[in-house]
Design a protein around this motif. Sequence first.
Motif, PDB file in Angstrom:
ATOM      1  N   GLU A   1      -0.204  73.706 -61.340  1.00 58.44           N
ATOM      2  CA  GLU A   1      -1.056  74.050 -60.192  1.00 58.44           C
ATOM      3  C   GLU A   1      -0.678  73.220 -58.966  1.00 58.44           C
ATOM      4  O   GLU A   1      -1.249  73.398 -57.899  1.00 58.44           O
ATOM      5  CB  GLU A   1      -2.534  73.809 -60.542  1.00 58.44           C
ATOM      6  N   MET A   2       0.286  72.322 -59.120  1.00 60.96           N
ATOM      7  CA  MET A   2       0.734  71.493 -57.988  1.00 60.96           C
ATOM      8  C   MET A   2       1.932  72.148 -57.316  1.00 60.96           C
ATOM      9  O   MET A   2       2.687  72.877 -57.964  1.00 60.96           O
ATOM     10  CB  MET A   2       1.182  70.114 -58.494  1.00 60.96           C
ATOM     11  N   SER A   3       2.107  71.825 -56.030  1.00 63.15           N
ATOM     12  CA  SER A   3       3.345  72.250 -55.385  1.00 63.15           C
ATOM     13  C   SER A   3       4.459  71.355 -55.935  1.00 63.15           C
ATOM     14  O   SER A   3       4.188  70.277 -56.481  1.00 63.15           O
ATOM     15  CB  SER A   3       3.240  72.078 -53.872  1.00 63.15           C
ATOM     16  N   LEU A   4       5.679  71.799 -55.765  1.00 66.01           N
ATOM     17  CA  LEU A   4       6.808  71.011 -56.270  1.00 66.01           C
ATOM     18  C   LEU A   4       6.823  69.631 -55.604  1.00 66.01           C
ATOM     19  O   LEU A   4       7.052  68.616 -56.261  1.00 66.01           O
ATOM     20  CB  LEU A   4       8.116  71.759 -55.972  1.00 66.01           C
TER      21      LEU A   4
ATOM     22  N   SER B   1       3.447  77.375 -61.226  1.00 60.76           N
ATOM     23  CA  SER B   1       4.691  76.760 -60.731  1.00 60.76           C
ATOM     24  C   SER B   1       5.266  75.813 -61.783  1.00 60.76           C
ATOM     25  O   SER B   1       4.690  75.632 -62.858  1.00 60.76           O
ATOM     26  CB  SER B   1       4.454  76.063 -59.383  1.00 60.76           C
TER      27      SER B   1
ATOM     28  N   GLU C   1       4.311  67.958 -54.458  1.00 57.22           N
ATOM     29  CA  GLU C   1       3.224  67.157 -55.022  1.00 57.22           C
ATOM     30  C   GLU C   1       3.641  66.598 -56.384  1.00 57.22           C
ATOM     31  O   GLU C   1       3.504  65.404 -56.656  1.00 57.22           O
ATOM     32  CB  GLU C   1       2.010  68.077 -55.213  1.00 57.22           C
ATOM     33  N   LYS C   2       4.173  67.473 -57.232  1.00 59.44           N
ATOM     34  CA  LYS C   2       4.580  67.033 -58.577  1.00 59.44           C
ATOM     35  C   LYS C   2       5.686  65.985 -58.483  1.00 59.44           C
ATOM     36  O   LYS C   2       5.675  64.983 -59.203  1.00 59.44           O
ATOM     37  CB  LYS C   2       5.057  68.241 -59.405  1.00 59.44           C
TER      38      LYS C   2
END
Length: 195
Positions: free
Chosen positions: A164-167, A145, A169-170
């Motif tokens: 490797e994070m969801s949007l 991602s 999360e980032k």
Amino acid sequence: MKILFATHNNHKVSEIKNMLPEVTIVTLDDVQDEDEIEETGLTFSENAAIKARYYYQKYHLPVIADDSGLVVTALNGEPGVHSARYSPSGSYAANNQLLLERMANISHREAYFITVICFIDNFGKEHYFTGKITGTITKEEKGTSGFGYDPLFYVPEFRKTFAEMSLAEKNKISHRALALNQFKYYIQNIFQKNR
Ligand code: IMP
């Protein structure tokens, strides 16, 4: 309050609109501005200022402009202000490949992402907001991602690369979110004082 956000990047626009619902955000797409501005600054602040000053003089509106990049300690700050065009083609894949090549055999892999926002208010005064997140450069791409150097930027606290994070999360921890948060507190204080 109406602010011109000096970007064509829809992702950045929705991020800021979400964070500042009380502000009317106008973008370069809204004013159909296709001007190409050379980012000739030696620092992120200089580049953010170059963009903000240009549009402030052109539109006489409060302006936000930002500049971001990846800074790798062992490479003396590379790719730094050249992050977007690190490799000759400037594609994300080629940039990442070049970074991995330059980092081959380097064990000290500390790096940080930085965003500097320059805000010029309706009196023409400049204000700067900085967001930084530190991490390390992985030895291979991990995750799919995000964009840019995300697959190579590992955040130890989360045990994941940005990719490797969801949007969501980032967007809670990223350099851009941290800089935007500071800007948000500043603007909200102004609103409160004027109430
Ligand atoms: P900009 O100033 O925000 O356009 O960022 C310049 C360049 O820095 C981008 O083209 C990317 O190569 C890199 N970059 C900035 N932010 C990020 C990020 O969150 N993830 C990965 N790469 C980034």
